[in-house]
Design a protein around this motif. Structure first.
Motif, PDB file in Angstrom:
ATOM      1  N   ARG A 151      19.116 -71.140 -12.170  1.00 14.28           N
ATOM      2  CA  ARG A 151      20.792 -70.730 -11.927  1.00 14.28           C
ATOM      3  C   ARG A 151      21.292 -71.036 -10.462  1.00 14.28           C
ATOM      4  NH1 ARG A 151      23.265 -65.177 -13.782  1.00 14.28           N
ATOM      5  NH2 ARG A 151      23.251 -66.221 -15.841  1.00 14.28           N
ATOM      6  N   TRP A 152      20.193 -70.755  -9.683  1.00 15.05           N
ATOM      7  CA  TRP A 152      20.505 -70.840  -8.143  1.00 15.05           C
ATOM      8  C   TRP A 152      20.979 -72.412  -7.843  1.00 15.05           C
ATOM      9  CZ3 TRP A 152      19.165 -73.781  -4.176  1.00 15.05           C
ATOM     10  CH2 TRP A 152      19.606 -73.406  -2.894  1.00 15.05           C
ATOM     11  N   GLY A 153      20.226 -73.219  -8.489  1.00 13.01           N
ATOM     12  CA  GLY A 153      20.166 -74.585  -8.135  1.00 13.01           C
ATOM     13  C   GLY A 153      21.765 -75.169  -8.943  1.00 13.01           C
ATOM     14  N   TRP A 154      21.910 -74.847 -10.197  1.00 18.86           N
ATOM     15  CA  TRP A 154      23.311 -75.026 -10.818  1.00 18.86           C
ATOM     16  C   TRP A 154      24.408 -74.410  -9.935  1.00 18.86           C
ATOM     17  CZ3 TRP A 154      24.367 -78.828 -13.905  1.00 18.86           C
ATOM     18  CH2 TRP A 154      23.386 -79.377 -14.671  1.00 18.86           C
ATOM     19  N   LEU A 155      24.424 -73.207  -9.308  1.00 20.72           N
ATOM     20  CA  LEU A 155      25.428 -72.664  -8.581  1.00 20.72           C
ATOM     21  C   LEU A 155      25.321 -73.217  -7.406  1.00 20.72           C
ATOM     22  CD1 LEU A 155      25.000 -68.737  -9.275  1.00 20.72           C
ATOM     23  CD2 LEU A 155      26.534 -70.089  -9.919  1.00 20.72           C
ATOM     24  N   ALA A 156      24.191 -73.596  -6.636  1.00 18.83           N
ATOM     25  CA  ALA A 156      24.324 -74.571  -5.396  1.00 18.83           C
ATOM     26  C   ALA A 156      25.212 -75.842  -5.572  1.00 18.83           C
ATOM     27  CB  ALA A 156      22.942 -74.609  -5.072  1.00 18.83           C
ATOM     28  N   LEU A 157      24.578 -76.519  -6.754  1.00 13.05           N
ATOM     29  CA  LEU A 157      25.347 -77.890  -7.103  1.00 13.05           C
ATOM     30  C   LEU A 157      26.945 -77.566  -7.220  1.00 13.05           C
ATOM     31  CD1 LEU A 157      24.824 -80.668  -7.477  1.00 13.05           C
ATOM     32  CD2 LEU A 157      24.509 -80.365  -9.858  1.00 13.05           C
ATOM     33  N   GLY A 158      27.075 -76.707  -8.008  1.00 16.56           N
ATOM     34  CA  GLY A 158      28.820 -76.422  -8.035  1.00 16.56           C
ATOM     35  C   GLY A 158      29.397 -76.164  -6.794  1.00 16.56           C
ATOM     36  N   ALA A 159      28.906 -75.190  -5.775  1.00 13.72           N
ATOM     37  CA  ALA A 159      29.290 -74.915  -4.849  1.00 13.72           C
ATOM     38  C   ALA A 159      29.467 -76.276  -3.908  1.00 13.72           C
ATOM     39  CB  ALA A 159      28.657 -73.854  -3.964  1.00 13.72           C
ATOM     40  N   THR A 160      28.568 -77.156  -3.992  1.00 17.12           N
ATOM     41  CA  THR A 160      28.513 -78.094  -2.838  1.00 17.12           C
ATOM     42  C   THR A 160      29.449 -79.238  -3.733  1.00 17.12           C
ATOM     43  OG1 THR A 160      26.184 -77.971  -2.573  1.00 17.12           O
ATOM     44  CG2 THR A 160      27.139 -80.360  -2.177  1.00 17.12           C
ATOM     45  N   SER A 161      29.827 -79.042  -4.753  1.00 14.86           N
ATOM     46  CA  SER A 161      30.862 -80.194  -5.553  1.00 14.86           C
ATOM     47  C   SER A 161      32.128 -79.695  -5.070  1.00 14.86           C
ATOM     48  CB  SER A 161      30.686 -80.297  -6.956  1.00 14.86           C
ATOM     49  OG  SER A 161      29.246 -80.597  -7.375  1.00 14.86           O
ATOM     50  N   LEU A 162      32.261 -78.336  -5.341  1.00 16.34           N
ATOM     51  CA  LEU A 162      33.614 -77.878  -4.894  1.00 16.34           C
ATOM     52  C   LEU A 162      34.003 -78.292  -3.645  1.00 16.34           C
ATOM     53  CD1 LEU A 162      36.214 -76.546  -5.934  1.00 16.34           C
ATOM     54  CD2 LEU A 162      35.236 -74.455  -5.637  1.00 16.34           C
TER      55      LEU A 162
END
Length: 270
Positions: free
Chosen positions: A45-56
């Motif tokens: 979950r942490w990884g997906w959220l980090a990827l989403g935050a970086t993308s945005l």
């Protein structure tokens, strides 16, 4: 004397390209956040959220930077401080991460959403004006306070709506539609902020650079964020949730207890 400013040195090329990048960052962030909420815990979950935050963050910053390429003062393209420009990128990613992780772990309750949206919106506004501080010119940049405040309000509202969408909108086509709205909101915030700017240069003398120099600088600055967005896009496209499709993904796993399978089906995160 007051200098003549323009946002559209290359016509519609820069605003359209900027809008597209804002939409790309938004749709990747929405899909990553949606994926983080679907039977995902711990480090995943942490990884997906980090990827989403970086993308945005990369999408918002790339939108800002591409739009700024068309900014001219007295018809001259601007020079930018590389250090401040990179710092504005890091600020964008950092503040977006705060908002994404808050709603990712604490949900979209009014208090959480309000705090996350406010922090993220203020951070996006800070990124914008920090990027403006990277301008190198022989003149004084002034801002209309009222318009600046309006741009900050737009940023907070847009950030709050984006974070709400990240945890509330799950269907693929709805995500696509939400990303178009989010891209428009980010673009409106940027050009509202730019309308607050005036430049006063003695005897009309301002700094500037050639199109070739600006292109080289642009490619150097955009390389990292674009690579990150490409990596995020590949990860999202090849994730089993997308490849297997909704039916396969929703089938209860053999290792799941019946009540767990029923719980997952009750919450349609996709």
């Amino acid at each position: 004397m007051a200098a003549t400013l323009s946002e559209f040195h290359y016509g519609l090329v820069t605003p359209v390209a900027a809008y597209v990048m804002a939409c790309v960052g938004s749709v990747l962030a929405l899909r990553c956040t949606t994926r983080s909420l679907r039977r995902t815990g711990g480090e995943r979950r942490w990884g997906w959220l980090a990827l989403g935050a970086t993308s945005l963050g990369c999408g918002i910053w790339t939108m800002h930077f591409i739009a700024m390429i068309g900014f001219t003062v007295n018809g001259r393209l601007m020079r930018y401080d590389a250090g401040l420009t990179v710092l504005s990128l890091l600020v964008a990613i950092a503040v977006v991460s705060v908002g994404v992780f808050l709603v990712g772990y604490r949900g979209s309750g009014p208090v959480t959403l309000g705090i996350a949206g406010t922090v993220t919106g203020l951070g996006v506004a800070a990124m914008h004006y920090l990027g403006m501080g990277a301008l190198k010119l022989n003149g004084q940049v002034r801002y209309d306070t009222g318009v600046v405040l309006l741009s900050v309000v737009i940023a907070v509202v847009a950030a709050t709506a984006a974070l709400w969408a990240a945890v509330s909108i799950s269907a693929v086509w709805a995500t696509m539609g939400a990303s178009l709205v989010m891209g428009a909101a980010v673009s409106v915030m940027h050009y509202t902020g730019m309308s607050a700017v005036s430049v006063h240069a003695a005897h009309g003398a301002v700094g500037g650079q050639s199109s070739a120099d600006l292109l080289s600088f642009m490619l150097a600055m955009l390389a990292g964020p674009l690579i990150l967005l490409l990596i995020a896009g590949v990860i999202v496209m090849f994730d089993p949730e997308v490849v297997m499709g909704r039916t396969e993904w929703d089938k209860p796993q053999a290792s799941e207890a019946p009540e767990q399978a029923q719980g997952v089906g009750a919450f349609d995160w996709r």
